[in-house]
Design a protein around this motif. Structure first.
Motif, PDB file in Angstrom:
ATOM      1  N   HIS A 165       0.805  -1.231   0.000  1.00 16.32           N
ATOM      2  CA  HIS A 165       0.000   0.000   0.000  1.00 16.32           C
ATOM      3  C   HIS A 165       0.838   1.282   0.000  1.00 16.32           C
ATOM      4  N   TYR A 166       2.091   1.192  -0.485  1.00 12.55           N
ATOM      5  CA  TYR A 166       2.908   2.403  -0.549  1.00 12.55           C
ATOM      6  C   TYR A 166       2.338   3.393  -1.566  1.00 12.55           C
ATOM      7  N   PHE A 167       1.812   2.860  -2.680  1.00  9.09           N
ATOM      8  CA  PHE A 167       1.206   3.744  -3.676  1.00  9.09           C
ATOM      9  C   PHE A 167      -0.090   4.345  -3.152  1.00  9.09           C
ATOM     10  N   THR A 168      -0.871   3.523  -2.475  1.00 12.75           N
ATOM     11  CA  THR A 168      -2.141   4.004  -1.919  1.00 12.75           C
ATOM     12  C   THR A 168      -1.889   5.114  -0.910  1.00 12.75           C
ATOM     13  N   ASP A 169      -0.924   4.899  -0.008  1.00  9.84           N
ATOM     14  CA  ASP A 169      -0.577   5.927   0.968  1.00  9.84           C
ATOM     15  C   ASP A 169      -0.106   7.200   0.268  1.00  9.84           C
ATOM     16  N   ASN A 170       0.625   6.991  -0.831  1.00  6.71           N
ATOM     17  CA  ASN A 170       1.166   8.130  -1.562  1.00  6.71           C
ATOM     18  C   ASN A 170       0.052   8.964  -2.202  1.00  6.71           C
TER      19      ASN A 170
END
Length: 355
Positions: A165-170
């Motif tokens: 979920h690094y992209f989602t958090d981003n």
């Protein structure tokens, strides 16, 4: 001003990509250390020094990597973080950055196998002659397979980041402009410090060349070599003591009709000739990537060089010539120091001499 949280932050991707580079570099340095364990003569303290300096250079390279994206985050309006444009741009740039990262590590491994060194000016020189280098790589390695492997690895890294979920958090995160301003200019300040004050020679604090090379970062060394436009001759070419070298040369050149003009590191002589002498015309033939192995005189049976072989059979033939290195520019220098033996020829036909 509150500190940035990685969760639900527009800097989640930047921070984790930075950590990914640090981890990859750490693993690569471990691999090189194991491969050079005996030659590096590593002790516990020297190993600490290697990894401490290596971490210093890795931080610098990591900062250079994320600086452009930090500028993008500074200028891009946060309210459009979850837009289609930002998603597409982020996905594309992330995959390109990971692919460049993996390619540089693969190139470092092959370069280390060849030269037991981090990138230096030889690597820079290779980029000037890209066509020849790509052809050589294609002949030496299964290039389509390697490119496919790197694309698969890039996809796996992308999938890992996506699953965590690094992209989602981003995309869902939001960071105030003032924080983004300080982050960008903080990274810019660190980049300036590295660019102007942290020289690659900082790693060369040991008498053991292997430990020095292990301390460096390949990408940092590459740009350092490009900037300085030089290579450490003593590290990459086999040397003998100057006094021994000149004793060998002066002994070989000594003739009954000549006297040396000095006793120091010089081969200047006063040669007393006969009353009459000839002045032959001298022609130097220089061929790029031409080896004596192509000539029938030296064992080749393909009859590739009939003219040169004919001249060799009719002439004075010198079969042991000395060049000062392994590359063309070194081979064209004067032959006064026997660092590395190469087969060469000097041909003389009548009043004409062909070298």
């Amino acid at each position: 001003m509150k500190l940035i949280k990685i969760k639900r932050s527009s800097y989640s991707l930047l921070i984790n990509f930075f950590l990914l580079y640090i981890i990859f570099s750490f693993v690569l340095r471990i691999g090189f250390s194991i491969a050079s364990l005996q030659k590096a003569e590593i002790s516990f303290l020297s190993l600490l020094n290697v990894f401490a300096l290596g971490f210093l250079f890795d931080i610098g390279v990591g900062v250079f990597f994320v600086l452009p994206y930090s500028l993008y985050l500074l200028l891009f309006p946060q309210k459009y973080n979850n837009s289609l444009f930002n998603r597409a741009m982020t996905f594309f740039c992330f995959n390109v950055a990971v692919l460049i990262l993996l390619f540089s590590f693969f190139a470092e491994v092959t370069f280390w196998q060849e030269f037991e060194s981090r990138f230096n000016f030889i690597a820079v020189d290779y980029l000037v002659y890209t066509y020849e280098v790509i052809n050589n790589i294609n002949e030496s390695y299964p290039l389509p397979l390697l490119i496919t492997a790197m694309l698969i690895m890039t996809s796996l890294v992308f999938l890992l980041f996506y699953k965590r979920h690094y992209f989602t958090d981003n995309f869902k995160g939001s960071t105030p402009f003032l924080q983004r301003f300080f982050i960008f200019f903080g990274l810019l300040f660190i980049s300036v410090i590295y660019a102007f004050f942290i020289d690659n020679s900082l790693a060369e604090n040991s008498e053991n060349r292997y430990r020095n090379e292990l301390s460096k970062s390949g990408i940092y060394s590459f740009f350092s070599a490009y900037k300085n436009n030089e290579i450490n001759y003593e590290h990459f070419y086999k040397l003998i003591d100057n006094r021994v070298a000149f004793n060998i040369v002066r002994t070989d050149l000594q003739e009954s009709n000549s006297d040396y003009l000095s006793n120091d590191f010089s081969i200047l002589r006063n040669i007393k000739g006969a009353d009459s002498y000839e002045k032959p015309n001298v022609i130097m033939i220089t061929l790029e990537s031409f080896s004596a192995d192509f000539m029938k005189t030296f064992g080749n049976n393909q009859n590739l060089t009939p003219t040169l072989d004919s001249l060799a059979n009719q002439s004075i033939l010198f079969t042991n010539m000395y060049a000062t290195g392994t590359r063309t520019v070194r081979g064209m220098e004067h032959f006064h120091l026997p660092f590395r033996l190469h087969r060469g020829i000097v041909l003389s036909a009548g009043k004409k001499m062909i070298i």
